[in-house]
Design a protein around this motif. Structure first.
Motif, PDB file in Angstrom:
ATOM      1  N   MET A  11     -25.327  -6.084  56.287  1.00 30.45           N
ATOM      2  CA  MET A  11     -26.145  -5.397  57.273  1.00 30.45           C
ATOM      3  C   MET A  11     -25.470  -5.601  58.637  1.00 30.45           C
ATOM      4  O   MET A  11     -24.612  -6.455  58.787  1.00 30.45           O
ATOM      5  CB  MET A  11     -27.570  -5.957  57.272  1.00 30.45           C
TER       6      MET A  11
ATOM      7  N   ARG B 236     -33.941  -8.028  54.528  1.00 26.42           N
ATOM      8  CA  ARG B 236     -35.222  -7.457  54.091  1.00 26.42           C
ATOM      9  C   ARG B 236     -35.021  -6.036  53.595  1.00 26.42           C
ATOM     10  O   ARG B 236     -34.264  -5.280  54.203  1.00 26.42           O
ATOM     11  CB  ARG B 236     -36.217  -7.477  55.249  1.00 26.42           C
TER      12      ARG B 236
ATOM     13  N   ASN C 193     -36.296  -3.379  54.139  1.00 27.45           N
ATOM     14  CA  ASN C 193     -37.222  -2.718  55.073  1.00 27.45           C
ATOM     15  C   ASN C 193     -36.726  -1.311  55.417  1.00 27.45           C
ATOM     16  O   ASN C 193     -35.900  -0.737  54.707  1.00 27.45           O
ATOM     17  CB  ASN C 193     -37.430  -3.591  56.312  1.00 27.45           C
TER      18      ASN C 193
ATOM     19  N   LEU D 225     -34.634  -0.192  57.347  1.00 28.92           N
ATOM     20  CA  LEU D 225     -33.186  -0.010  57.480  1.00 28.92           C
ATOM     21  C   LEU D 225     -32.527   0.219  56.125  1.00 28.92           C
ATOM     22  O   LEU D 225     -31.383   0.649  56.049  1.00 28.92           O
ATOM     23  CB  LEU D 225     -32.581  -1.234  58.167  1.00 28.92           C
TER      24      LEU D 225
END
Ligand code: ADP
Ligand code: MG
Length: 585
Positions: free
Chosen positions: A257, A292, A294, A296
């Motif tokens: 990430m 996470r 999430n 993104l």
């Protein structure tokens, strides 16, 4: 008949040296838990406290805007693993700083906001008082933990509680409210010193259960197309060797990430940085490490292989299953979880498809070659666009791998992230999970102060506007920070247009997205004594950035881009209502 004695209107002075005030105890308590730096902005009722803290040897970094001091504290926390500390005054100062403390909580950065607050009684009765606000109740629910301390003898306990809350389990922002009377209250020095404590094991290891480790390894071993997804939790944990060992002994490709870029070098043979879609669509088992699932990552839906399964290493049990079913949760701190996984790995036989890694490497090669032409194709463009500028910047940043890169903006964020490879862990700091603008100068100060390293901040012109005044803080503290502003004159770009017909309400007015294409930000740098540059060509940009980094002193580079460089919302245009179709992220 009333017999109470009214509280003295003028605080009493302690008899030195045998007596001390609450603020002295606060400074000592912070020192005792290991706080060496505090970021903030003083005024009533915390000014004296900042002086006392400085006298105790705590480095006090004074800002222009509390929010930026908070961003600095949060970045300090992320980079050091120990809570960064923010000091604010009551009411507005508290609220300005709270934004950063909430942002730290969202991003799992350990930090403590200490704020002075006004006398309780008139606040509780809503009678109106100087900078009166029920700060504790405002903060509660928005931060990881919030405490108020009313008595000087409770200060050491309050500091230890705040410290533990910030750093244990999933890290986050903690609010510590210190009332004005508590700041000024007097105690005997010897009694106060006797109360000071150093917390034992404030960030305790959280060992995963052996069953969870076995379940995860069984699933990983069964995978044909596995992938490891590294998040900033993995970077924060500072277990770089263990992550390298996991990747290299299993040979499983990894995708970092944004802020995990550099945890392993972006050009590592197992880096699948350019294969985000391929991993989402094709992986049958993805191991999330401190990342996470999430927004993104489309919350694990959309593009993701519907039959794919997840292993998730996370410290927070409530994170598991929050968006998509997790077949193998490993709840524990990443260090302990990786220890257990690495120790047991030899008992499992991986069944990875031998064509998987070569396939991803082929895709990487192809995509990287295509991407490179984007930089070279625009190399001579005048005025420059984002890619022209990044073509000049890329080799310089990559040639100075130890420089910490701070990055925010829309197109400036997306394009810089894609263009610049990182090769060291925790060297990229951006607007992160909340996707906020306005962290640039604060995070740059925090990164430079916490690490002693040089920083380059690549900022969109709009993003810079939120925190620009704290360039003065970079100068006052003579930090080795170079701020590079991509000026395309607006939010997304500078070509926003309102109605061209006279009589229309918006006729002749600046469009909502339009800023200042002709602004000379370099003059702002000059105002504070920094070496400043105005550049219009890649060659000038190259020369300026090289000189600025080498100077190890504050510098500001105003990069003139074309007003039409950049598109609305950068890479996330699909989130914009005008273009929102059926996409729910
Ligand atoms: P990214 O945006 O890079 O995906 P996130 O902030 O979304 O990263 O995720 C970080 C995750 O890491 C959070 O779920 C957090 O609970 C977890 N985390 C943070 N520190 C640790 C740690 N020391 N051990 C285990 N998990 C951690
Ligand atoms: Mg994330």
């Amino acid at each position: 008949m009333a017999t109470t004695t009214p509280a003295p209107t003028v605080p009493q002075a302690p008899h030195y040296p045998e007596q001390v005030t609450g603020m002295y105890i606060l400074a000592r308590a912070l020192q005792k838990v290991g706080v060496d730096t505090m970021y903030g902005l003083v005024g009533i009722p915390v000014t004296e406290f900042a002086y006392l803290a400085q006298e105790q040897g705590i480095n006090f970094v004074s800002f222009r805007f509390e929010q930026q001091a908070g961003m600095a504290a949060a970045t300090h926390g992320y980079l050091t693993g120990k809570p960064g500390v923010l000091l604010t005054v009551s009411s507005l100062g508290f609220l300005n700083g709270l934004t950063a403390t909430i942002n730290a909580t969202v991003n799992c950065y350990p930090m403590i906001q200490i704020s002075g607050s006004s006398v309780r009684e008139p606040i509780d009765l809503e009678q109106g008082t100087y900078e009166g606000l029920d700060q504790l109740n405002v903060a509660k629910g928005l931060v990881k933990a919030a405490y108020r301390v009313n008595k000087p003898e409770d200060i050491p306990t309050a500091v230890v509680r705040a410290y533990r809350a910030a750093v244990s389990g999933r890290p986050g922002g903690v609010y510590l409210d210190v009332t004005t009377p508590c700041m000024g209250a007097i105690m005997n020095r010897a009694d106060a010193e006797a109360l000071l404590e150093t917390p034992v094991d404030p960030q305790p290891a959280m060992i995963p259960s052996p069953t969870s480790v076995d379940r995860a390894l069984q699933l990983l071993a069964s995978a044909k197309k596995p992938a490891i997804l590294l998040g900033k939790g993995a970077a924060f944990a500072q277990v770089d060797d263990k992550i390298k060992k996991l990747v290299e002994t299993t040979g499983i490709p990894y995708y970092p990430m944004s802020m995990a870029k550099g945890l392993l070098p972006d050009n590592h043979p197992l880096s699948a940085l350019s294969c985000r879609s391929e991993i989402m669509e094709q992986s049958d088992v993805v191991m999330l490490i401190g990342a996470r699932l999430n927004w993104l990552l489309s919350r694990g839906h959309g593009k993701w292989n519907p039959n794919g399964q997840f292993i998730q290493l996370d410290i927070d049990p409530q994170e598991i299953d929050c968006n998509r079913h997790i077949a193998a949760p490993v709840v524990g701190d990443i260090s302990s979880s990786l220890d257990a996984i690495l120790a047991n790995l030899p008992d499992y036989k991986l069944q990875m498809d031998p064509t998987w890694v070569p396939y991803l490497q082929g895709v990487t090669k192809e995509k990287n070659a295509k991407f490179a032409t984007r930089l070279t194709a625009n190399a001579d463009k005048m005025p420059m666009d984002h890619w022209t500028a990044l073509g000049a910047i890329k080799p310089i940043i990559e040639g100075n791998p130890d420089v910490i890169l701070v990055n925010e903006g829309a197109n400036t964020l997306d394009d810089t992230r894609d263009a610049i490879d990182m090769s060291l862990p925790r060297h990229r700091i951006d607007c992160a999970t909340w996707a906020i603008m306005g962290m640039g100068m604060g995070s740059s100060v925090g990164a430079a102060v916490a690490t002693g390293k040089s920083v380059v901040a690549i900022e969109g012109d709009s993003a810079f506007g939120f925190s620009g005044m704290d360039f003065s803080t970079i100068c006052r503290f003579k930090l080795p920070v170079t701020v590079v502003i991509f000026n395309n004159g607006g939010i997304y770009n500078g070509i926003g247009q309102n109605m061209a017909t006279p009589g229309e309400p918006s006729y002749g007015k600046p469009a909502p997205t339009t800023l200042d294409i002709n602004a000379r930000y370099d003059k702002m740098g000059e105002a504070f004594g920094a070496k400043s540059y105005y550049v219009t060509t890649p060659a000038e940009l190259s020369a300026a950035l090289t000189e600025a980094i080498a100077s190890k002193a504050p510098a500001l580079i105003d990069v003139q881009l074309a007003a039409d460089s950049g598109k609305e919302s950068g890479h996330i245009g699909y989130l914009n209502p005008a273009s929102l179709q059926d996409v729910i992220v």
